[in-house]
Design a protein around this motif. Sequence first.
Motif, PDB file in Angstrom:
ATOM      1  N   GLU A 145       0.856  -1.190   0.000  1.00 14.31           N
ATOM      2  CA  GLU A 145       0.000   0.000   0.000  1.00 14.31           C
ATOM      3  C   GLU A 145       0.893   1.242   0.000  1.00 14.31           C
ATOM      4  OE1 GLU A 145      -2.313   0.488   3.587  1.00 14.31           O
ATOM      5  OE2 GLU A 145      -0.601   0.053   4.852  1.00 14.31           O
ATOM      6  N   ILE A 190      -2.689  -0.852  -8.123  1.00 14.95           N
ATOM      7  CA  ILE A 190      -3.734  -1.601  -7.418  1.00 14.95           C
ATOM      8  C   ILE A 190      -3.058  -2.699  -6.603  1.00 14.95           C
ATOM      9  CG2 ILE A 190      -5.780  -3.079  -7.712  1.00 14.95           C
ATOM     10  CD1 ILE A 190      -6.476  -0.432  -8.850  1.00 14.95           C
ATOM     11  N   MET A 239      -6.695  -4.916  -2.352  1.00 13.17           N
ATOM     12  CA  MET A 239      -7.837  -4.356  -3.102  1.00 13.17           C
ATOM     13  C   MET A 239      -8.436  -5.407  -4.029  1.00 13.17           C
ATOM     14  SD  MET A 239      -5.987  -0.806  -4.099  1.00 13.17           S
ATOM     15  CE  MET A 239      -5.512   0.384  -2.853  1.00 13.17           C
ATOM     16  N   GLU A 270     -10.262  -8.222  -2.014  1.00 16.20           N
ATOM     17  CA  GLU A 270     -11.535  -7.706  -1.512  1.00 16.20           C
ATOM     18  C   GLU A 270     -12.654  -7.903  -2.553  1.00 16.20           C
ATOM     19  OE1 GLU A 270     -11.994  -3.667   0.955  1.00 16.20           O
ATOM     20  OE2 GLU A 270     -11.373  -3.363  -1.112  1.00 16.20           O
TER      21      GLU A 270
END
Length: 251
Positions: free
Chosen positions: A71, A78, A82, A85
């Motif tokens: 992150e 991306i 992410m 999820e």
Amino acid sequence: MRKKIIAGNWKMNKTVEEAVELANAIKLDLAECKEVDVVLCPPFTAIKAVSDVVSETLINVGSQNMSSEDEGAYTGEISHTMLKELFVRYVILGHSERREYYKETDFWINKKVKKALEKNLRPIVCVGEKLEDREGGNTEAVVEVQVREGLKDIPAAAYTELVIAYEPVWAIGTGKTATSAQAQEVHAFIRGIVKDMVGAEAADAVRIQYGGSMKPDNAPELLSQPDIDGGLIGGAALDAASFFGIVKAGM
Ligand code: PEP
């Protein structure tokens, strides 16, 4: 016996509405497909919508890229979190279009492969020679570097999870397909490199897809080759009937 895997790379095509329509059409034929692993790789913006469409089916969702970082300040990237999820299971890494237009190198592809495996995502690692490499007799040399560098320090056990896609660049989106003999030769060569890197068991387990203008009419012959374990499909994946035709050839 390796289970065949057919993945559709939708590239930078389909709005959310169009992606939902295509996923629904594919779902009609393939929701319960057990014989072949089916993967749909929409653009990032449509992943959530496509995941929702196929949520109660055996169809998997993949992404077309993934950051090697967790992150932070990486504009435009991306992360694995992410993607997971949104129920992504597979990530295409090192596609020739990313190597060519965005200068992705084997070093970065290797970092991404390691990150994906660490986070329980299945990488589809793309390799393949350009036309000038083939014409210059350098196909094996080019592919060998991509495999050895892209899969550097990947443990043998991970080869049941990762997928290699052999995609001769001159065959992508051009309508020119490698003959089944040309493709088989390189697939066997790649399996040999994996054997040399991590042993016979991993080499026997790893699935190697062919990509490059695969269509329903050439899929049966390509997919009947002993070392071709599926397909990474571009153009023909944008049409439900064509995509189904290819998956059927793998059953
Ligand atoms: C691809 O881009 O991975 C690909 C194989 O494209 P196409 O099937 O259109 O050649």
